[in-house]
Design an enzyme around this catalytic site. Structure first.
Site, PDB file in Angstrom:
ATOM      1  N   GLU A   1      73.335  62.932 106.403  1.00 28.87           N
ATOM      2  CA  GLU A   1      73.962  61.711 105.878  1.00 28.87           C
ATOM      3  C   GLU A   1      74.829  62.011 104.661  1.00 28.87           C
ATOM      4  O   GLU A   1      75.887  61.430 104.487  1.00 28.87           O
ATOM      5  CB  GLU A   1      72.894  60.673 105.503  1.00 28.87           C
ATOM      6  CG  GLU A   1      73.422  59.247 105.424  1.00 28.87           C
ATOM      7  CD  GLU A   1      74.051  58.891 104.086  1.00 28.87           C
ATOM      8  OE1 GLU A   1      74.838  57.930 104.030  1.00 28.87           O
ATOM      9  OE2 GLU A   1      73.772  59.570 103.069  1.00 28.87           O
TER      10      GLU A   1
ATOM     11  N   ASP B   1      68.097  64.478 104.155  1.00 26.42           N
ATOM     12  CA  ASP B   1      68.922  65.409 103.375  1.00 26.42           C
ATOM     13  C   ASP B   1      69.259  64.776 102.027  1.00 26.42           C
ATOM     14  O   ASP B   1      69.181  63.561 101.855  1.00 26.42           O
ATOM     15  CB  ASP B   1      70.193  65.799 104.131  1.00 26.42           C
ATOM     16  CG  ASP B   1      71.118  64.619 104.407  1.00 26.42           C
ATOM     17  OD1 ASP B   1      70.601  63.521 104.712  1.00 26.42           O
ATOM     18  OD2 ASP B   1      72.345  64.785 104.304  1.00 26.42           O
TER      19      ASP B   1
HETATM   20 ZN   LIG Z   1      71.351  57.785 101.161  1.00 30.16          ZN
END
Ligand SMILES: [Zn+2]
Length: 477
Positions: free
Chosen positions: A164, A99
């Site tokens: 994340e 992501d």
């Molecule tokens: Zn990162």
């Protein structure tokens, strides 16, 4: 355990030949991956996140990784895959995230964020560095090894996350639920970078985080400051009073017990920081500030990497329009966070912060303090055999011994791997230090990316040469 110097190497001519023959195809694949706008924080990109996960899964299948799965988490999926045919050899768990951060402000980009372009040695686009480029280079190292040798020198497990950049909300639960499947000798997280000057570096320390909000409330509506000024407590003044008492003029945090669990720096720690090439004057110039400020008794790099902090991240309340409006605000607020170092515990620090704020709060207002999250700090021993193997691989490929860096930032995933899976973690990352991750015009140095592929493969050789015994608890080094 002794370290072997006669490593049988899989990073041989065939491996180089394969990488050479597939250079163009590799770049096109890198760009394809970056074109998927997998912004995890924005709900309208949920389908793109899934598309990125499926892209990785298809790539893993194609190159010969097994048990590939787009694993559900309740949020964006985690991609799992493994190759476990190196009988008796060590097993490494590799983590990266697919992501990316949102792209605004869009008008500051010199080219569209999801249409990657190559300019000289650089590739530009959202995620080219953080962290799609690093994920992609792991795929390409595995591909080249399997294509040229039909096997890997060690067992590999991959876990590629899609949340994340939005606090990894489902990761901990997924790790706990997959503990057995993820068993390994250690983990490699590739989500960090090199030191200033693009010098090869291994991040050995990361700070943790405590984040809180305080809400100070007086009356139910704003009051006329003529009619009530002087007879009631002002919530905005109260917020300022509280904040002013959190730190002294030398930058020391005044919350009782705040420093109790901070592991004191050793002589070796001071020496390690002093050994880093750092141009403080240039750093100051870049910031455009009259001078630096921080806790007494520590250097700039120590303040950034080895000492805890407390900062107001936002403060608001009352009239903020143009001109004058004579009120006593009904309420005022502040967001306050601390970067934490070993062995501070984010929950304990929050409780200490909360108790102190309530204790010093002036009378006449209601003060509420709530947690907005936190994460543990982490430090990897420099002499861990996995860290040593990474260092040898970096030196062999980049031609320079790496620096060991304690970074000011936080990668909560790192402590989660240590705490939930009991795995030592090596932070082996290849981003150039000024890569503008999270900002417009994010870029990756293609030489770091290309050499990174060789480093990863070389590291697996180094780890294979050490053998499993080197990673048993209480042995090694
Ligand atoms: Zn990162």
């Amino acid at each position: 355990m002794t370290t072997t110097t006669t490593t049988t190497t899989t990073t041989d001519e065939a491996f180089e030949g394969y990488l050479g023959a597939h250079a163009q195809e590799r770049l096109e694949s890198y760009k394809d991956f970056v074109r998927i706008p997998s912004i995890s924080a924005l709900p309208e990109h949920a389908a793109d996140c899934r598309r990125a996960a499926e892209w990785i899964a298809a790539d893993l299948e194609r190159i010969g990784v097994e048990h590939v799965e787009v694993s559900e988490t309740g949020g964006h999926p985690i991609v799992y895959g493994d190759w476990l045919h190196a009988a008796g050899a060590p097993t490494v768990l590799v983590y990266c995230h697919y992501d990316v951060q949102p792209v605004d402000p869009l008008d500051l980009w010199t080219s569209p964020p999801f249409e990657p372009v190559v300019v000289g040695d650089r590739i530009l686009g959202r995620g080219v560095a953080d962290d799609k480029g690093q994920l992609h280079l792991h795929l390409r190292a595995t591909e080249a090894l399997l294509a040229t040798h039909g096997s890997l020198p060690i067992n590999l497990k991959f876990a590629f996350e899609g949340e994340e950049e939005s606090s990894s909300v489902n990761l901990e639960h997924w790790l706990a639920a997959n503990r057995e499947r993820l068993a390994a000798d250690f983990a490699v997280i590739s989500d960090t970078g090199f030191f200033e000057g693009n010098l090869p570096a291994i991040t050995v320390g990361l700070r943790g985080m405590m984040y809180a909000q305080m809400d100070v409330t007086g009356t139910s509506v704003d009051l006329h400051s003529g009619g009530y000024g002087g007879v009631v407590q002002n919530p905005a003044n109260a917020v300022a009073t509280i904040i002013a008492r959190l730190k002294d003029a030398d930058g020391r945090i005044l919350i009782p017990e705040f420093y109790d669990d901070v592991v004191p720096m050793t002589e070796a720690d001071h020496a390690a920081f002093a050994a880093l090439p750092f141009d403080e004057a240039a750093y100051l110039r870049r910031l455009g500030l009259p001078e630096l400020f921080g806790e007494e008794g520590y250097t700039t790099l120590e303040r950034r990497g080895a000492r805890p902090t407390l900062d107001v991240n936002g403060i608001w309340g009352g009239f903020q329009g143009e001109g004058a409006k004579t009120i006593i605000p009904a309420h005022a607020h502040a967001k306050v966070s601390s970067r934490l170092v070993p062995d501070q515990d984010p929950d304990q620090i929050f409780e200490a912060f909360r108790a102190f704020v309530l204790e010093i709060a002036p009378p006449g207002v209601r003060v509420d303090v709530r947690s907005l999250g936190g994460g543990y700090p982490s430090v990897t021993p420099i002499d861990h055999p996995a860290t040593r193997a990474a260092a040898r691989a970096l030196e062999a490929t980049f031609g320079r011994e790496p620096l060991y860096v304690r970074e000011g930032g936080s990668i909560p995933v790192c402590a989660t791997f240590e705490n939930k899976l009991d795995l030592p973690v090596v932070l082996l990352g290849f981003d150039p230090p000024d890569q503008q991750a999270h900002a417009p015009n994010e870029w990756m140095d293609l030489r770091n990316y290309e050499t990174g592929i060789r480093t990863v493969a070389r590291m697996w050789d180094e780890v294979a040469a050490l053998g499993r015994d080197a990673f048993r608890v209480g042995t090694g080094v």
